[in-house]
Design a protein around this motif. Sequence first.
Motif, mmCIF file in Angstrom:
data_model
loop_
_atom_site.group_PDB
_atom_site.id
_atom_site.type_symbol
_atom_site.label_atom_id
_atom_site.label_comp_id
_atom_site.label_asym_id
_atom_site.label_seq_id
_atom_site.Cartn_x
_atom_site.Cartn_y
_atom_site.Cartn_z
ATOM 1 N N PHE A 50 7.633 30.895 -44.881
ATOM 2 C CA PHE A 50 7.611 31.566 -46.181
ATOM 3 C C PHE A 50 8.523 32.783 -46.210
ATOM 4 C CE2 PHE A 50 3.159 29.830 -45.944
ATOM 5 C CZ PHE A 50 3.278 28.907 -46.971
ATOM 6 N N LEU A 54 6.408 37.089 -49.864
ATOM 7 C CA LEU A 54 5.240 36.260 -50.141
ATOM 8 C C LEU A 54 4.210 36.371 -49.023
ATOM 9 C CD1 LEU A 54 7.107 33.116 -51.516
ATOM 10 C CD2 LEU A 54 5.921 34.880 -52.837
ATOM 11 N N THR A 117 3.876 30.376 -60.668
ATOM 12 C CA THR A 117 4.120 30.708 -59.260
ATOM 13 C C THR A 117 5.458 30.172 -58.777
ATOM 14 O OG1 THR A 117 3.193 30.664 -57.018
ATOM 15 C CG2 THR A 117 2.863 28.705 -58.370
ATOM 16 N N GLN A 121 7.927 32.453 -56.638
ATOM 17 C CA GLN A 121 8.332 32.100 -55.278
ATOM 18 C C GLN A 121 9.849 31.941 -55.169
ATOM 19 O OE1 GLN A 121 5.855 29.231 -53.082
ATOM 20 N NE2 GLN A 121 4.347 29.359 -54.730
ATOM 21 N N SER A 228 7.821 26.031 -50.016
ATOM 22 C CA SER A 228 7.164 26.612 -51.190
ATOM 23 C C SER A 228 5.913 25.801 -51.493
ATOM 24 C CB SER A 228 8.132 26.581 -52.379
ATOM 25 O OG SER A 228 7.669 27.389 -53.424
#
Length: 453
Positions: A50, A54, A117, A121, A228
């Motif tokens: 990630f 995040l 989201t 992201q 993701s």
Amino acid sequence: MDLAGLRASQDASLIPSYWYNIVPDLPEELPPMLRPDGEPVKPSDLEPVFARSLIEQEFSRSRFIEIPGELRALYARLGRPTPLLRAKRLEELLGTPARIYYKFEGVLPTGSHKINTAAAQAYYNRLEGVRRLTTETGAGQWGSALALAGALFDLKVRVYMVRVSYMQKPYRKIVMQVYGAEVVPSPSEYTEYGRRLLAEDPNHPGSLGIAISEAIMDAVGREDTRYSLGSVLNHVLLHQTIIGLEAKKQMEELGVYPDVVIGAVGGGSNYAGISYPFMADRLAGRSDTRFVAVEPTAAPSMTRGLLAYDFGDSAEMTPLVYMYTLGHRFVPPPIHAGGLRYHGVAPTLAVLVKHGLVEPRAYRQSEVFDAAVYFARAEGIIPAPESAHAVKAAIDEAVDAREKGEERIILFNLSGHGLLDLQGYSDYLEGRLTDAVVEGPRLEDIPGLDGGS
């Protein structure tokens, strides 16, 4: 039709400037993610997977996390705030004293809440120099959203789509391709794990757990690529709380507050999105609102699963997470609500269910489509099969209010439209739908049973 009192305003000033993080307000300390050796996961353990921003959000104990101005402006361009509508004709047909409100996320470009989201992201990954994202998708709503977010932030996207949904929902695949994403049926030939599963069964239907494994395998080891995720983890759920935060402001405008909040659950993102801002009031003792979480009988993790540490994916690539689970090797029946075909739920939601703050319900596919068609004929919107689970529960609540002679304010999340899910409706109308009821998990597939249930 006179819309006065049937919908709240959609002024851009209603878009919140922060997301809500429920972690510091939970009734118990959130059990940490664990490494295979049983030690808690550290932020650095997740860096190959990630973006760092995040990861910071994932571990944050701040109650509110600021939405960057650039991202908030993008939300407005994409169509936020989404409308809060009153299902007045549905109420009349049901003869209920209840008032039914729904937040309609289907007006967003890809037809569901997932862009909330996906955009966040993609934004954070792009800031950190990532050039490529991999992900999984079930019904295709999440994959479509990330494909669009990739186009908006100039990121390449590869989507591993659960094979049965890849076959059932060809138009979702086309949407992703229009936005520039590469779409691969999972299990696939792109990973060693996928090749092994296909060798065992060339017609393997796939699962979200398998698709997650393949997407992570693809991302790990490539400096330009990150993974993701569309649900389950804290940073994903907090991005979705923009839904409930808007709804609180809109309901305040109308002078109402929900007695019950309803949403469908696969991993938990749309449910958290609508419910967590209202749950904050319940946890603080400011309300006695009830919370109903709906899942399919074909993947009944909350109602039939066990509370345990389990892997989030089938190939055991993820950390162990604390959740209600059917076992990480669970392959669900091929129901049309592909986004709900997951073996577990978000850890924060698991804690709320454990403490009796969220009431889980499971419905059969046929009764969900019964409710969806009834709603469509009353309100004009064809719900996504996932969202139709929330519609069914809202109708049940309204009927219960009628039978008890109670006024009741019902709020549910209509998380997406079903205009790309018409094969499911065709099967329903032509009598081809089948119901599946899963009784529980295979205990050998759950490595970390803690005695919960």
